[in-house]
Design a protein around this motif. Structure first.
Motif, PDB file in Angstrom:
ATOM      1  N   VAL A   1       0.837  -1.215   0.000  1.00 37.05           N
ATOM      2  CA  VAL A   1       0.000   0.000   0.000  1.00 37.05           C
ATOM      3  C   VAL A   1       0.869   1.261   0.000  1.00 37.05           C
ATOM      4  N   ASN A   2       1.919   1.288   0.821  1.00 36.83           N
ATOM      5  CA  ASN A   2       2.872   2.396   0.809  1.00 36.83           C
ATOM      6  C   ASN A   2       4.197   1.914   0.229  1.00 36.83           C
ATOM      7  N   SER A   3       5.249   2.683   0.402  1.00 38.32           N
ATOM      8  CA  SER A   3       6.564   2.281  -0.100  1.00 38.32           C
ATOM      9  C   SER A   3       7.117   1.124   0.717  1.00 38.32           C
TER      10      SER A   3
ATOM     11  N   SER B   1       8.592   2.381   3.993  1.00 35.28           N
ATOM     12  CA  SER B   1       7.566   2.690   4.982  1.00 35.28           C
ATOM     13  C   SER B   1       7.065   1.416   5.657  1.00 35.28           C
TER      14      SER B   1
ATOM     15  N   THR C   1       7.474   0.233   9.632  1.00 34.99           N
ATOM     16  CA  THR C   1       6.339  -0.192  10.456  1.00 34.99           C
ATOM     17  C   THR C   1       6.627  -1.519  11.139  1.00 34.99           C
TER      18      THR C   1
ATOM     19  N   THR D   1       3.928  -1.547  -3.538  1.00 34.50           N
ATOM     20  CA  THR D   1       2.936  -0.871  -4.367  1.00 34.50           C
ATOM     21  C   THR D   1       3.600   0.197  -5.233  1.00 34.50           C
TER      22      THR D   1
ATOM     23  N   ARG E   1      -0.412   4.275  -4.231  1.00 40.34           N
ATOM     24  CA  ARG E   1      -0.235   4.288  -2.781  1.00 40.34           C
ATOM     25  C   ARG E   1      -1.310   5.095  -2.060  1.00 40.34           C
ATOM     26  N   ASN E   2      -1.421   4.809  -0.772  1.00 42.29           N
ATOM     27  CA  ASN E   2      -2.399   5.452   0.099  1.00 42.29           C
ATOM     28  C   ASN E   2      -3.817   5.211  -0.417  1.00 42.29           C
ATOM     29  N   SER E   3      -4.589   6.259  -0.629  1.00 40.73           N
ATOM     30  CA  SER E   3      -5.991   6.079  -1.024  1.00 40.73           C
ATOM     31  C   SER E   3      -6.199   6.216  -2.527  1.00 40.73           C
ATOM     32  N   SER E   4      -5.114   6.219  -3.288  1.00 42.69           N
ATOM     33  CA  SER E   4      -5.231   6.425  -4.726  1.00 42.69           C
ATOM     34  C   SER E   4      -6.000   5.287  -5.396  1.00 42.69           C
TER      35      SER E   4
ATOM     36  N   HIS F   1      -3.532   2.536 -10.318  1.00 44.95           N
ATOM     37  CA  HIS F   1      -2.581   1.464  -9.999  1.00 44.95           C
ATOM     38  C   HIS F   1      -1.997   0.966 -11.314  1.00 44.95           C
TER      39      HIS F   1
END
Length: 281
Positions: free
Chosen positions: A123-125, A128, A132, A204, A209-212, A215
């Motif tokens: 979902v993110n890089s 990132s 996490t 991703t 990414r994020n709410s985009s 894709h």
């Protein structure tokens, strides 16, 4: 104070010192053993993933060298390219973000599920996601991890050792040919596939990414590396699934834009190329 009293006190102190030395002499060997040998884990249900399943997942310590493949976009034919091995790095997750695999569920019933492989996306890089996973999360609801992820350039990042349970799918069930499979390992959370799953994620693409809602899909390098990695195991095709397929919260859609035909074509070719390789797992 008289000389007699001093002598009495000195004698008592000497006797106490002798007794203390005797206690230390008796206890010292046991203290050394306790320090040299780590304590037995509280949870004795931890199992060795490879020994239990006989379907080992690839570990970077014993890296085979299969012949890689490329998909010719014009004719969709497989072409072998000798001498390729994906790059990899090791970025272990914080121990709070993964746990043991169990031989019994919380009700005491034996757990004998064969491994599955679950495909995700970050979902993110990648950086990132790794950050996490390496951050200690005291709250169990925030603990998350994959076993490995594939960066945009095809690098395989190992995050959780295969013998441990990565927290890749929460409320989840695998619908296999023998019926639904899931294991409840925590009294406060829904059952999941984590106890018998190996989780791999695509990084991703930047535009997804994020709410985009956009894709662009995954890179050729990512498809090659993930197929190469999966080919190192003996997990059959029908036990390779996606996060979207196993999720029961109906909120997970990953991996989006996943070309399963391309993946399975590459996987089959890699498995053929590693069939006679003595280094293959």
């Amino acid at each position: 104070m008289t000389a007699k009293v001093w002598k009495t006190r000195a004698l008592i102190i000497c006797l106490q010192l002798v007794a203390l030395i005797a206690v230390i002499a008796i206890a010292y060997p046991q203290l050394r053993n306790d320090i040299a040998s780590p304590p037995t884990p509280i949870n004795e249900e931890v199992v060795n993933w490879q020994a239990k399943t006989q379907n080992p997942i690839f570990q970077p310590e014993a890296q085979p060298s299969p012949s890689p493949v490329e998909i010719d976009p014009a004719v969709q034919q497989v072409k072998f390219v000798p001498g390729y091995t994906p790059k990899y790095q090791i970025s272990w997750a914080n121990p709070l973000n993964y746990g043991p695999r169990y031989t019994k569920d919380i009700y005491g019933a034996p757990v004998r599920n064969q491994p599955i492989i679950v495909l995700h996306e970050t979902v993110n890089s990648a950086s990132s996601a790794i950050n996490t996973f390496q951050t200690p999360h005291a709250s169990e609801k925030n603990q998350v991890s994959y076993h490995a992820l594939i960066t945009l350039d095809g690098t395989i990042v190992y995050i959780v050792p295969r013998e441990y349970r990565a927290f890749g799918a929460g409320n989840s069930v695998f619908d296999g040919p023998n019926g639904p499979e899931t294991v409840k390992t925590h009294p406060n959370f829904p059952p999941s596939v984590n106890n018998f799953a190996y989780h791999i994620a695509f990084e991703t693409p930047a535009n997804g990414r994020n709410s985009s809602r956009t894709h662009s899909g995954y890179t050729e390098a990512q498809y090659k590396s993930i197929a190469w990695l999966v080919a190192q195991s003996s997990v059959p095709d029908y036990r390779i699934t996606t996060h979207r397929a196993v999720d029961r919260s109906r909120s997970r859609l990953d991996p989006r834009s996943f070309n399963s035909k391309k993946f399975l074509t590459l996987l089959g070719s890699y498995r053929q190329s590693t069939a006679g390789n003595s280094n293959a797992l």
